[in-house]
Write an enzyme that holds these catalytic residues in place. Structure first.
Site, PDB file in Angstrom:
ATOM      1  N   ASN A 128      67.068  40.381  57.522  1.00  0.00           N
ATOM      2  CA  ASN A 128      67.288  41.804  57.765  1.00  0.00           C
ATOM      3  C   ASN A 128      68.736  42.129  58.096  1.00  0.00           C
ATOM      4  O   ASN A 128      69.030  43.146  58.746  1.00  0.00           O
ATOM      5  CB  ASN A 128      66.380  42.288  58.910  1.00  0.00           C
ATOM      6  CG  ASN A 128      64.926  42.334  58.507  1.00  0.00           C
ATOM      7  OD1 ASN A 128      64.563  42.975  57.526  1.00  0.00           O
ATOM      8  ND2 ASN A 128      64.085  41.634  59.252  1.00  0.00           N
TER       9      ASN A 128
ATOM     10  N   GLU B  67      57.900  36.081  61.003  1.00  0.00           N
ATOM     11  CA  GLU B  67      59.155  36.607  61.537  1.00  0.00           C
ATOM     12  C   GLU B  67      59.284  36.414  63.041  1.00  0.00           C
ATOM     13  O   GLU B  67      59.610  37.345  63.787  1.00  0.00           O
ATOM     14  CB  GLU B  67      59.315  38.094  61.182  1.00  0.00           C
ATOM     15  CG  GLU B  67      60.754  38.570  61.226  1.00  0.00           C
ATOM     16  CD  GLU B  67      60.958  39.957  60.644  1.00  0.00           C
ATOM     17  OE1 GLU B  67      61.158  40.898  61.418  1.00  0.00           O
ATOM     18  OE2 GLU B  67      60.918  40.086  59.402  1.00  0.00           O
TER      19      GLU B  67
ATOM     20  N   HIS C 236      67.021  52.258  49.268  1.00  0.00           N
ATOM     21  CA  HIS C 236      67.016  51.269  50.342  1.00  0.00           C
ATOM     22  C   HIS C 236      68.255  50.380  50.296  1.00  0.00           C
ATOM     23  O   HIS C 236      68.912  50.142  51.320  1.00  0.00           O
ATOM     24  CB  HIS C 236      65.746  50.412  50.236  1.00  0.00           C
ATOM     25  CG  HIS C 236      65.701  49.288  51.218  1.00  0.00           C
ATOM     26  ND1 HIS C 236      65.732  49.477  52.583  1.00  0.00           N
ATOM     27  CD2 HIS C 236      65.654  47.935  51.032  1.00  0.00           C
ATOM     28  CE1 HIS C 236      65.685  48.306  53.196  1.00  0.00           C
ATOM     29  NE2 HIS C 236      65.644  47.356  52.275  1.00  0.00           N
TER      30      HIS C 236
ATOM     31  N   LYS D 161      55.290  40.848  53.388  1.00  0.00           N
ATOM     32  CA  LYS D 161      55.481  42.014  54.254  1.00  0.00           C
ATOM     33  C   LYS D 161      54.997  43.251  53.521  1.00  0.00           C
ATOM     34  O   LYS D 161      55.439  43.538  52.407  1.00  0.00           O
ATOM     35  CB  LYS D 161      56.959  42.191  54.609  1.00  0.00           C
ATOM     36  CG  LYS D 161      57.429  41.385  55.788  1.00  0.00           C
ATOM     37  CD  LYS D 161      58.833  41.850  56.162  1.00  0.00           C
ATOM     38  CE  LYS D 161      59.363  41.135  57.362  1.00  0.00           C
ATOM     39  NZ  LYS D 161      60.724  41.624  57.735  1.00  0.00           N
TER      40      LYS D 161
ATOM     41  N   GLU E 131      70.609  43.158  48.279  1.00  0.00           N
ATOM     42  CA  GLU E 131      69.775  42.091  48.823  1.00  0.00           C
ATOM     43  C   GLU E 131      70.188  40.733  48.262  1.00  0.00           C
ATOM     44  O   GLU E 131      70.042  39.705  48.928  1.00  0.00           O
ATOM     45  CB  GLU E 131      68.301  42.367  48.522  1.00  0.00           C
ATOM     46  CG  GLU E 131      67.746  43.643  49.148  1.00  0.00           C
ATOM     47  CD  GLU E 131      67.490  43.515  50.655  1.00  0.00           C
ATOM     48  OE1 GLU E 131      67.818  42.460  51.236  1.00  0.00           O
ATOM     49  OE2 GLU E 131      66.971  44.481  51.248  1.00  0.00           O
TER      50      GLU E 131
ATOM     51  N   HIS F  99      69.992  45.700  58.034  1.00  0.00           N
ATOM     52  CA  HIS F  99      68.833  46.589  57.914  1.00  0.00           C
ATOM     53  C   HIS F  99      68.649  47.509  59.121  1.00  0.00           C
ATOM     54  O   HIS F  99      68.114  48.608  58.975  1.00  0.00           O
ATOM     55  CB  HIS F  99      67.563  45.772  57.685  1.00  0.00           C
ATOM     56  CG  HIS F  99      67.442  45.227  56.296  1.00  0.00           C
ATOM     57  ND1 HIS F  99      68.410  44.438  55.717  1.00  0.00           N
ATOM     58  CD2 HIS F  99      66.449  45.351  55.361  1.00  0.00           C
ATOM     59  CE1 HIS F  99      68.034  44.099  54.486  1.00  0.00           C
ATOM     60  NE2 HIS F  99      66.858  44.640  54.257  1.00  0.00           N
TER      61      HIS F  99
ATOM     62  N   LYS G 250      64.469  33.187  49.673  1.00  0.00           N
ATOM     63  CA  LYS G 250      63.418  33.917  50.392  1.00  0.00           C
ATOM     64  C   LYS G 250      62.222  33.006  50.660  1.00  0.00           C
ATOM     65  O   LYS G 250      61.651  32.996  51.765  1.00  0.00           O
ATOM     66  CB  LYS G 250      62.993  35.144  49.566  1.00  0.00           C
ATOM     67  CG  LYS G 250      61.909  36.025  50.210  1.00  0.00           C
ATOM     68  CD  LYS G 250      62.446  36.826  51.379  1.00  0.00           C
ATOM     69  CE  LYS G 250      61.400  37.777  51.958  1.00  0.00           C
ATOM     70  NZ  LYS G 250      61.255  39.018  51.182  1.00  0.00           N
TER      71      LYS G 250
ATOM     72  N   ARG H 259      63.161  34.309  59.999  1.00  0.00           N
ATOM     73  CA  ARG H 259      62.941  35.305  58.953  1.00  0.00           C
ATOM     74  C   ARG H 259      63.648  36.616  59.271  1.00  0.00           C
ATOM     75  O   ARG H 259      64.000  37.375  58.363  1.00  0.00           O
ATOM     76  CB  ARG H 259      61.447  35.529  58.736  1.00  0.00           C
ATOM     77  CG  ARG H 259      61.164  36.468  57.571  1.00  0.00           C
ATOM     78  CD  ARG H 259      59.713  36.487  57.154  1.00  0.00           C
ATOM     79  NE  ARG H 259      59.517  37.403  56.048  1.00  0.00           N
ATOM     80  CZ  ARG H 259      58.363  37.558  55.400  1.00  0.00           C
ATOM     81  NH1 ARG H 259      57.295  36.859  55.751  1.00  0.00           N
ATOM     82  NH2 ARG H 259      58.267  38.427  54.407  1.00  0.00           N
TER      83      ARG H 259
ATOM     84  N   ARG I  45      38.888  44.791  55.128  1.00  0.00           N
ATOM     85  CA  ARG I  45      39.551  43.765  55.953  1.00  0.00           C
ATOM     86  C   ARG I  45      40.269  42.700  55.133  1.00  0.00           C
ATOM     87  O   ARG I  45      40.536  41.607  55.615  1.00  0.00           O
ATOM     88  CB  ARG I  45      38.561  43.115  56.928  1.00  0.00           C
ATOM     89  CG  ARG I  45      37.985  44.103  57.942  1.00  0.00           C
ATOM     90  CD  ARG I  45      37.202  43.386  59.030  1.00  0.00           C
ATOM     91  NE  ARG I  45      36.762  44.340  60.038  1.00  0.00           N
ATOM     92  CZ  ARG I  45      35.574  44.952  60.016  1.00  0.00           C
ATOM     93  NH1 ARG I  45      34.727  44.699  59.033  1.00  0.00           N
ATOM     94  NH2 ARG I  45      35.254  45.808  60.963  1.00  0.00           N
TER      95      ARG I  45
ATOM     96  N   HIS J  35      68.311  51.058  58.040  1.00  0.00           N
ATOM     97  CA  HIS J  35      67.078  51.832  58.215  1.00  0.00           C
ATOM     98  C   HIS J  35      67.343  53.120  58.979  1.00  0.00           C
ATOM     99  O   HIS J  35      66.726  54.160  58.697  1.00  0.00           O
ATOM    100  CB  HIS J  35      66.032  50.989  58.952  1.00  0.00           C
ATOM    101  CG  HIS J  35      65.412  49.925  58.109  1.00  0.00           C
ATOM    102  ND1 HIS J  35      64.553  48.967  58.620  1.00  0.00           N
ATOM    103  CD2 HIS J  35      65.506  49.661  56.780  1.00  0.00           C
ATOM    104  CE1 HIS J  35      64.163  48.165  57.646  1.00  0.00           C
ATOM    105  NE2 HIS J  35      64.723  48.570  56.526  1.00  0.00           N
TER     106      HIS J  35
END
Length: 419
Positions: free
Chosen positions: A294, A286, A314, A192, A234, A297, A276, A290, A170, A301
């Site tokens: 993206n 997010e 990527h 993330k 990026e 993206h 960032k 935030r 955990r 993606h």
């Protein structure tokens, strides 16, 4: 290098107002620091930058950015973020021959035991099954909650190690040691973590912040050109969505970044981390702001997934996605043609793709299906990050012209096979 660590007599980290030898166009929230180390009677000092990620509940952490760290300096910085006696150092089979022994030695000794895991390299291996190899090893070693996981590698390793550390017993601490531009400027910062699913990229994961991020830009010396350029997509993003002076600096210095100029690269990494960090501090989970990180993206993606993970890096998918977002924004009248052309020009100067290749399997239907599964979909509504107004302005919204989106997708699909 030996596995035992020699005695370090004194380690002092002094924050100062020293100016970098590379003159940036603006200020930021980073500090300069000098690590002064007496090691076996030999004095050494390396100047490096520290960008702090300010979070709540005592979860603040530093991003160390420098080059030419002595072994003593690197060891001291990393070891102070390990709170137990066991470390699990995870990397991939490409990075391991170059850096695994070095970092195992830097972190081991003086009561710290460092065990290792080597995973297969590549986006196609960013899966729950491969990530489970980390959990298997941790359980076999009997690691407890005071153990620290360390990610040594690019974004794939960082995301998987972060996710494994988030769910092992955990939650255990972890440290990021990124070795690619992509990981240094983006994925190692902000917590993330996750793995890919056959139906979508990064669809299984958690928010889990590291104890620190340690960036030695010298590791970029072994980074292939294609991967270095991929990471620059990026860097471009930050200028487009929130930092117009940084974008202008990139236009003047992209040749230096592509050419691996060390001072230019270190500044680009530092300024990207500052951007960032500011966004993560304002919106860690997010909820809104935030999501603007993206840009490109959602399209990107879809391209990565639809083309088969590993076909595109990527950053290459994001570059095409950014071109698509700029095209769509211009079609909607949210930006002018001049800004769209500047975006195309800077991506081209970074030698990044602007269109789908001639053998691309992407279709309009594939785009629509995969984009409908994007993490930013809310209550069945697709939301996009689009550019609006002048340079540095963007908007995260579901209220956009669907026709403009479809025309953009159709345009890029129609260009498949064109020279």
């Amino acid at each position: 290098m030996t596995s035992a660590w020699p005695l370090v007599a004194t380690v002092l980290v002094l924050y100062s107002g020293l100016a970098s030898s590379f003159t940036p166009p603006m200020g930021g929230n980073g500090n300069h620091a000098t690590a002064s180390t007496t090691h076996l009677g030999v004095a050494a000092a390396t100047q490096y930058d520290v960008v702090k990620v300010d979070l709540t509940d005592g979860r603040d952490y530093p991003i160390y950015i420098g080059s030419d760290f002595t072994d003593a300096e690197a060891s001291a910085l990393l070891r102070k973020h390990v709170h137990g006696k066991r470390v699990l150092l995870i990397t991939n089979d490409r990075i391991a021959p170059m850096y695994l022994e070095k970092y195992q030695a830097l972190m081991g000794g003086e009561g710290l035991q460092v065990d290792t895991v080597v995973l297969p390299d590549g986006e196609e291996n960013k899966s729950f099954d491969v990530m489970s190899m980390i959990l298997d090893r941790a359980l076999e070693l009997g690691l407890d909650r005071r153990s620290t996981f360390v990610a040594l590698g690019g974004g794939v390793i960082g995301d998987m190690v972060g996710f494994a550390s988030a769910i092992y017993q955990r939650g255990v601490n972890f440290i990021q040691i990124p070795t690619t531009v992509m990981a240094m400027v983006d994925s190692s910062v902000g917590g993330k973590t996750g793995v890919n699913h056959p139906l979508g990229k990064n669809m299984v994961g958690a928010f889990h912040q590291p104890q620190c991020v340690f960036i030695d830009t010298n590791t970029l010396d072994t980074l292939p050109d294609r991967e270095l350029k991929s990471g620059l997509s990026e860097v471009v993003k930050y200028g487009l969505i929130r930092d117009a002076p940084f974008f202008a600096w990139q236009e003047e210095n992209m040749d230096k970044l592509v050419g691996r100029d060390s001072e230019a690269m270190r500044y680009a990494i530092k300024r990207s981390c500052e951007n960032k960090s500011e966004v993560v501090q304002a919106d860690e989970k997010e909820a809104g702001m935030r999501a603007t990180l993206n840009l490109g993206h959602t399209f990107g993606h879809a391209i990565e997934n639809g083309s088969g993970y590993g076909t595109f890096l990527h950053g290459e998918g994001v570059a095409i996605g950014t071109a698509m977002a700029a095209t769509m924004s211009e079609k909607m009248g949210w930006i002018d043609e001049g800004l769209k052309q500047r975006i195309y020009d800077i991506l081209e100067s970074a030698d990044l793709p602007l269109k789908l290749p001639k053998d691309s399997p992407m279709t309009v239907e594939t785009f629509n299906k995969l984009m409908s599964l994007d993490k930013k979909v809310a209550d069945g509504q697709l939301r996009l990050i689009l550019l609006q107004g002048g340079l540095g302005g963007c908007k995260f919204t579901g209220d956009f012209d669907q026709k403009a989106m479809q025309e953009t997708i159709e345009q890029f699909v129609a260009e498949i096979g064109e020279p």
